[in-house]
Motif scaffolding. Sequence first.
Motif, short mmCIF file in Angstrom:
data_model
loop_
_atom_site.label_atom_id
_atom_site.label_comp_id
_atom_site.label_asym_id
_atom_site.label_seq_id
_atom_site.Cartn_x
_atom_site.Cartn_y
_atom_site.Cartn_z
N MET A 1 0.85 -1.19 0.00
CA MET A 1 0.00 0.00 0.00
C MET A 1 0.89 1.24 0.00
O MET A 1 1.75 1.40 0.87
CB MET A 1 -0.91 0.00 1.23
N ALA A 2 0.70 2.08 -1.00
CA ALA A 2 1.54 3.28 -1.13
C ALA A 2 0.94 4.43 -0.32
O ALA A 2 -0.27 4.57 -0.19
CB ALA A 2 1.65 3.68 -2.60
N VAL A 3 1.84 5.26 0.22
CA VAL A 3 1.46 6.47 0.97
C VAL A 3 1.81 7.69 0.12
O VAL A 3 2.90 7.77 -0.45
CB VAL A 3 2.20 6.52 2.32
N GLN A 4 0.88 8.63 0.03
CA GLN A 4 1.10 9.84 -0.75
C GLN A 4 1.67 10.95 0.16
O GLN A 4 1.13 11.22 1.23
CB GLN A 4 -0.21 10.30 -1.38
N TYR A 5 2.75 11.54 -0.31
CA TYR A 5 3.38 12.62 0.46
C TYR A 5 3.98 13.62 -0.53
O TYR A 5 4.94 13.30 -1.24
CB TYR A 5 4.46 12.07 1.38
N GLU A 6 3.38 14.81 -0.57
CA GLU A 6 3.85 15.90 -1.43
C GLU A 6 4.04 15.43 -2.87
O GLU A 6 5.04 15.73 -3.53
CB GLU A 6 5.15 16.48 -0.89
N TRP A 8 4.65 12.46 -3.87
CA TRP A 8 5.44 11.23 -3.94
C TRP A 8 4.57 10.04 -3.52
O TRP A 8 3.81 10.12 -2.55
CB TRP A 8 6.66 11.29 -3.03
N SER A 9 4.71 8.97 -4.26
CA SER A 9 4.04 7.71 -3.90
C SER A 9 5.08 6.83 -3.21
O SER A 9 6.00 6.31 -3.87
CB SER A 9 3.48 7.02 -5.15
N ILE A 10 4.93 6.68 -1.89
CA ILE A 10 5.98 6.05 -1.09
C ILE A 10 5.54 4.65 -0.66
O ILE A 10 4.41 4.45 -0.20
CB ILE A 10 6.29 6.91 0.15
N VAL A 11 6.47 3.70 -0.80
CA VAL A 11 6.22 2.31 -0.38
C VAL A 11 7.38 1.85 0.49
O VAL A 11 8.50 2.36 0.37
CB VAL A 11 6.05 1.37 -1.58
#
Length: 299
Positions: A1-6, A8-11
């Motif tokens: 599950m990716a996290v959105q930050y500014e 950016w799609s972070i995994v």
Amino acid sequence: MAVQYEGWSIVAQYRKCGKQGCKTCSEGPGHGPYYYGTKVIDGRRRSKYFGKTLPTDDNSQDDIQDVAVLQSKIQSLEREKEQFLRQVRDLEERLSAYQNRSKVNQQHSSAIDTVVQVEMPASVHSVSHIEMNDSGELSRDQIEMIWNEESSQVEATQEVLSQAHNSYINGLFRNTQDKHTRLNQRGGNRPFVCPFRSGGRGGHRTFGNAERLVRTAVPWLIENVSKQQATKYDIASQAERKRQGYRNRYQAMPLNQLQALQDKMRRSVESGNAVGWTMSLSELEQQLKMIEKVIAEKS
């Protein structure tokens, strides 16, 4: 599950170090988590390493908590998976060991049975001491004594015993005038030739003395006659079932069809020609008699 930050799609990613004995890699998903993000900038996809700590803002707190929970569950499941695989390997090893022991036990049991079968005729019960003549042959009285001793140890019908006894006497004495057996036909350590059972390469079995030969022959003859009678009984039973099948079919046929079949069979028998039938002339005659009886019953 990716996290959105500014944007950016972070995994989260885990890495295996490859070192032997590393508990982190063997008991879990590996070292980490390490956070990597991807983002499209000026039409090109960019990658960025965010380190071991996930960057946060007010809008991503809930997502971060969800990711942490999922990662914890993943690690727990990975550990359970490894434990399960170890249990499976252990059970497979135990099963293989059990199968190997079973094979050894079966081979050992088979070897014991073979020894018992070989030794039984001479040692399973007490026997009389037999005095043989100078050539090692046995007299008729001695032959009968051995028969009585050995046959008493075998369960068989009187008919089987009678037939086996006839074969026993006829095989041991070439004619009615012989007073002693004539089994000593060759030199060497095993000069006595069995007149009943064949040995290897088409020859007859040989024994070191006549008594041993005769004692082992008695149960074999009885068993052989029993098998022959059983085979004859099976053949007779099959023939009887076949006859009964024909009779049932004739009884089910209308009378006019049965009479037509009778006429056709009679013409073939009288002409001596069984062409077109699946049986011989003698069988046709038997069928004709059966049809005549069925017609008489129907009339």
